[in-house]
Enzyme design. Structure first.
Site, PDB file in Angstrom:
ATOM      1  CB  SER A 261      -3.790   2.571   1.724  1.00  0.00           C
ATOM      2  OG  SER A 261      -3.887   1.938   0.489  1.00  0.00           O
TER       3      SER A 261
ATOM      4  N   GLY B 224      -5.957   7.163  -4.121  1.00  0.00           N
ATOM      5  CA  GLY B 224      -4.706   7.654  -4.692  1.00  0.00           C
ATOM      6  C   GLY B 224      -4.379   9.077  -4.256  1.00  0.00           C
TER       7      GLY B 224
ATOM      8  CE  LYS C  81      -2.434  -2.670  -0.638  1.00  0.00           C
ATOM      9  NZ  LYS C  81      -2.810  -2.759  -2.052  1.00  0.00           N
TER      10      LYS C  81
ATOM     11  CG  HIS D 191       5.239  -6.325  -0.265  1.00  0.00           C
ATOM     12  ND1 HIS D 191       5.239  -5.072  -0.827  1.00  0.00           N
ATOM     13  CD2 HIS D 191       4.060  -6.894  -0.633  1.00  0.00           C
ATOM     14  CE1 HIS D 191       4.104  -4.906  -1.506  1.00  0.00           C
ATOM     15  NE2 HIS D 191       3.379  -5.992  -1.409  1.00  0.00           N
TER      16      HIS D 191
ATOM     17  N   GLY E 158       2.303   2.313  -2.755  1.00  0.00           N
ATOM     18  CA  GLY E 158       2.331   2.845  -4.123  1.00  0.00           C
ATOM     19  C   GLY E 158       3.018   1.878  -5.085  1.00  0.00           C
ATOM     20  CB  THR E 159       3.509  -1.819  -4.805  1.00  0.00           C
ATOM     21  OG1 THR E 159       3.505  -1.617  -3.395  1.00  0.00           O
ATOM     22  CG2 THR E 159       4.571  -2.795  -5.206  1.00  0.00           C
TER      23      THR E 159
HETATM   24  P1  A3P Z   1      -5.204   4.519  -1.363  1.00  0.00           P
HETATM   25  O1  A3P Z   1      -5.802   3.298  -0.716  1.00  0.00           O
HETATM   26  O2  A3P Z   1      -4.774   5.532  -0.350  1.00  0.00           O
HETATM   27  O3  A3P Z   1      -6.056   5.097  -2.416  1.00  0.00           O
HETATM   28  P2  A3P Z   1      -0.074  -0.548  -3.516  1.00  0.00           P
HETATM   29  O4  A3P Z   1       0.002  -0.320  -4.977  1.00  0.00           O
HETATM   30  O5  A3P Z   1       1.256  -0.555  -2.852  1.00  0.00           O
HETATM   31  O6  A3P Z   1      -0.927  -1.702  -3.208  1.00  0.00           O
HETATM   32  O7  A3P Z   1      -0.770   0.758  -2.911  1.00  0.00           O
HETATM   33  C1  A3P Z   1      -2.105   1.062  -3.199  1.00  0.00           C
HETATM   34  C2  A3P Z   1      -2.300   2.545  -2.981  1.00  0.00           C
HETATM   35  O8  A3P Z   1      -1.727   3.265  -4.080  1.00  0.00           O
HETATM   36  C3  A3P Z   1      -3.771   2.904  -2.933  1.00  0.00           C
HETATM   37  O9  A3P Z   1      -3.852   4.053  -2.096  1.00  0.00           O
HETATM   38  C4  A3P Z   1      -4.030   3.249  -4.397  1.00  0.00           C
HETATM   39  O10 A3P Z   1      -5.177   4.013  -4.608  1.00  0.00           O
HETATM   40  C5  A3P Z   1      -2.762   3.994  -4.751  1.00  0.00           C
HETATM   41  N1  A3P Z   1      -2.487   3.968  -6.203  1.00  0.00           N
HETATM   42  C6  A3P Z   1      -2.685   2.938  -7.066  1.00  0.00           C
HETATM   43  N2  A3P Z   1      -2.336   3.294  -8.297  1.00  0.00           N
HETATM   44  C7  A3P Z   1      -1.916   4.578  -8.241  1.00  0.00           C
HETATM   45  C8  A3P Z   1      -1.456   5.513  -9.224  1.00  0.00           C
HETATM   46  N3  A3P Z   1      -1.359   5.185 -10.491  1.00  0.00           N
HETATM   47  N4  A3P Z   1      -1.113   6.743  -8.797  1.00  0.00           N
HETATM   48  C9  A3P Z   1      -1.211   7.093  -7.500  1.00  0.00           C
HETATM   49  N5  A3P Z   1      -1.652   6.262  -6.524  1.00  0.00           N
HETATM   50  C10 A3P Z   1      -2.002   5.011  -6.888  1.00  0.00           C
END
Ligand code: A3P
Length: 313
Positions: A145, A277, A48, A115, A50-51
């Site tokens: 998140s 996001g 969570k 991770h 921003g992976t």
């Molecule tokens: P939120 O739940 O705060 O919206 P991960 O990719 O590590 O699983 O993290 C998911 C988080 O990154 C979620 O945050 C998601 O909405 C956000 N996210 C996914 N794609 C994104 C993008 N292209 N740009 C910015 N944030 C993004």
């Protein structure tokens, strides 16, 4: 030691990492078998942080000569970035995974996700010239998140009847470091410290900075990956095309991310990777006590230079 889990009844402490049971086997297998190549790229993060976004940006950047980012047959338009950039511990080395990919068959440069904390990466990675990009997100937003994601995961596993976690329960576990691939402070600090070596195989990025100036950070990333954007590329708009292709709004609206699923050990619906996001959504959930408690944990565990404190932003 074991503790109550998030999406499982329990999580276990293994090599100083809190993880779900299947992760333990996968980590051992990864450490034993993974053979790094000098041009491998590894996207590392806490869940969570921003992976999904960073995987997309790295894929689009590193493979831009093969797949033109502005063209409508780009793989990112039809595949979720977790399919294109598989996780070591959740996909490649996970037992009985229907989504199995043999890492030796992936086209170079190979791009992986993980991770797993820095010290527990395989020796083959530590001893190679491969490059690691880590994304760190402020622990307040990461927690919120993750709480949403875990609850969605539980709700979509129809075969399981796990209770969803209340915010308070989840928060207690998180602030004690008991969450998958945590404690969060060890995961972040391990990569942060490695990124301070000169030269370093780790580029340490922050979600908040990536959002604030995606172009600047993307150029830094390309430079780090030894594939800097040329003047011609920049003036031809390729950086803007990559940013657009990987933007939250664009990715969230793709059919593959609205209705697609990742057939991992557990079925994960792609839509759960795209929630808001945004930066600062935690403020809508934290009580003053929770804010105080997590701020204190952060203060105790971190060197202030690791990132700026959310309240100061
Ligand atoms: P939120 O739940 O705060 O919206 P991960 O990719 O590590 O699983 O993290 C998911 C988080 O990154 C979620 O945050 C998601 O909405 C956000 N996210 C996914 N794609 C994104 C993008 N292209 N740009 C910015 N944030 C993004």
């Amino acid at each position: 030691p074991r503790e109550k889990g998030w999406t499982d009844p329990y999580i276990y402490l293994f090599q100083h990492i809190w993880c779900r049971q299947p992760h333990i086997k996968a980590i051992i297998s990864f450490q034993k078998h993974f053979q790094a190549k000098h041009d491998d790229i590894i996207i590392a993060s806490l869940p969570k942080a921003g992976t999904t976004w960073l995987k997309a940006l790295a894929f689009a950047t590193a493979k831009r000569h093969r797949f033109i980012p502005s063209q409508n047959d780009h793989p990112l338009l039809n595949s979720n970035s977790h399919t294109l950039v598989p996780f070591f511990e959740l996909t490649i080395y996970s037992d009985n995974n229907p989504n199995y990919v043999d890492p030796s068959t992936l086209p170079e440069p190979r791009i992986f996700g993980t991770h797993i904390p820095f010290p527990s990466l395989s020796n083959s990675i530590h001893n190679s010239n491969c490059k690691i990009i880590y994304i760190c997100r402020n622990p307040f937003d990461t927690f919120i998140s993750f709480w949403h994601f875990s609850n969605n995961m539980i709700l979509s596993q129809s075969s399981q009847s796990l209770p969803t976690l209340t915010l308070e329960e989840a928060f207690e576990r998180y602030s004690e470091g008991k969450h998958p691939f945590g404690p969060f402070w060890s995961n972040i600090l391990g990569y942060w410290k490695a990124s301070q070596d000169k030269p370093s195989k780790v580029l340490f990025l922050k979600y908040e900075e990536l959002k604030a100036d995606t172009k600047f950070e993307l150029k830094r990333m390309a430079q780090f990956l030894d594939c800097p954007f040329t003047q011609e590329e920049e003036s031809g708009g390729i950086i803007d095309s990559i940013i657009e292709l990987c933007s939250f709004g664009k990715m969230k609206e793709l059919e593959v991310n609205k209705s697609g699923k990742i057939p991992d050990r557990r079925i994960i619906e792609n839509k759960h990777f795209f929630r808001k996001g945004e930066i600062g959504d935690w403020i809508n959930y934290f009580s003053p006590e929770m804010t105080e408690k997590l701020s204190k944990v952060i203060e105790e565990k971190f060197d202030q230079s690791a990132w700026s404190h959310p309240e100061e932003e």
